[in-house]
Design a protein around this motif. Sequence first.
Motif, PDB file in Angstrom:
ATOM      1  N   VAL A 145      -7.611 -19.227  -1.126  1.00  0.00           N
ATOM      2  CA  VAL A 145      -7.952 -18.150  -0.188  1.00  0.00           C
ATOM      3  C   VAL A 145      -7.471 -16.806  -0.741  1.00  0.00           C
ATOM      4  O   VAL A 145      -8.184 -15.799  -0.637  1.00  0.00           O
ATOM      5  N   THR A 146      -6.315 -16.781  -1.357  1.00  0.00           N
ATOM      6  CA  THR A 146      -5.814 -15.548  -1.973  1.00  0.00           C
ATOM      7  C   THR A 146      -6.770 -15.076  -3.056  1.00  0.00           C
ATOM      8  O   THR A 146      -7.096 -13.885  -3.142  1.00  0.00           O
ATOM      9  N   TYR A 147      -7.250 -16.006  -3.871  1.00  0.00           N
ATOM     10  CA  TYR A 147      -8.216 -15.675  -4.913  1.00  0.00           C
ATOM     11  C   TYR A 147      -9.527 -15.197  -4.287  1.00  0.00           C
ATOM     12  O   TYR A 147     -10.132 -14.227  -4.748  1.00  0.00           O
ATOM     13  N   ALA A 148      -9.955 -15.844  -3.210  1.00  0.00           N
ATOM     14  CA  ALA A 148     -11.175 -15.439  -2.513  1.00  0.00           C
ATOM     15  C   ALA A 148     -11.044 -14.020  -1.972  1.00  0.00           C
ATOM     16  O   ALA A 148     -11.997 -13.231  -2.046  1.00  0.00           O
ATOM     17  N   CYS A 149      -9.884 -13.666  -1.449  1.00  0.00           N
ATOM     18  CA  CYS A 149      -9.659 -12.303  -0.955  1.00  0.00           C
ATOM     19  C   CYS A 149      -9.848 -11.294  -2.082  1.00  0.00           C
ATOM     20  O   CYS A 149     -10.461 -10.238  -1.891  1.00  0.00           O
ATOM     21  N   ARG A 150      -9.337 -11.624  -3.242  1.00  0.00           N
ATOM     22  CA  ARG A 150      -9.486 -10.737  -4.391  1.00  0.00           C
ATOM     23  C   ARG A 150     -10.954 -10.593  -4.778  1.00  0.00           C
ATOM     24  O   ARG A 150     -11.428  -9.489  -5.056  1.00  0.00           O
ATOM     25  N   LEU A 151     -11.685 -11.716  -4.784  1.00  0.00           N
ATOM     26  CA  LEU A 151     -13.103 -11.659  -5.121  1.00  0.00           C
ATOM     27  C   LEU A 151     -13.894 -10.860  -4.088  1.00  0.00           C
ATOM     28  O   LEU A 151     -14.798 -10.095  -4.447  1.00  0.00           O
TER      29      LEU A 151
END
Length: 64
Positions: free
Chosen positions: A11-17
């Motif tokens: 989810v953290t990576y998704a937020c960045r994307l």
Amino acid sequence: TFTQFVNEMRVTYACRLLRDTELSVAAVGYESGFNNLSHFNKQFKQHTGSSPRVYRKSLLQIVG
């Protein structure tokens, strides 16, 4: 648990994307390691308090 940790990282990576790219929400989910869009939306909302679409929209309002 380990699964919760992995989902948090995804989810953290998704937020960045969502912040840094113009990928569709579905593409962000798959790129983040979720194989099911419904599961991605559920996990994202559980960790951030909003859906991926609303999250991105709120970022655009802050920037714009």
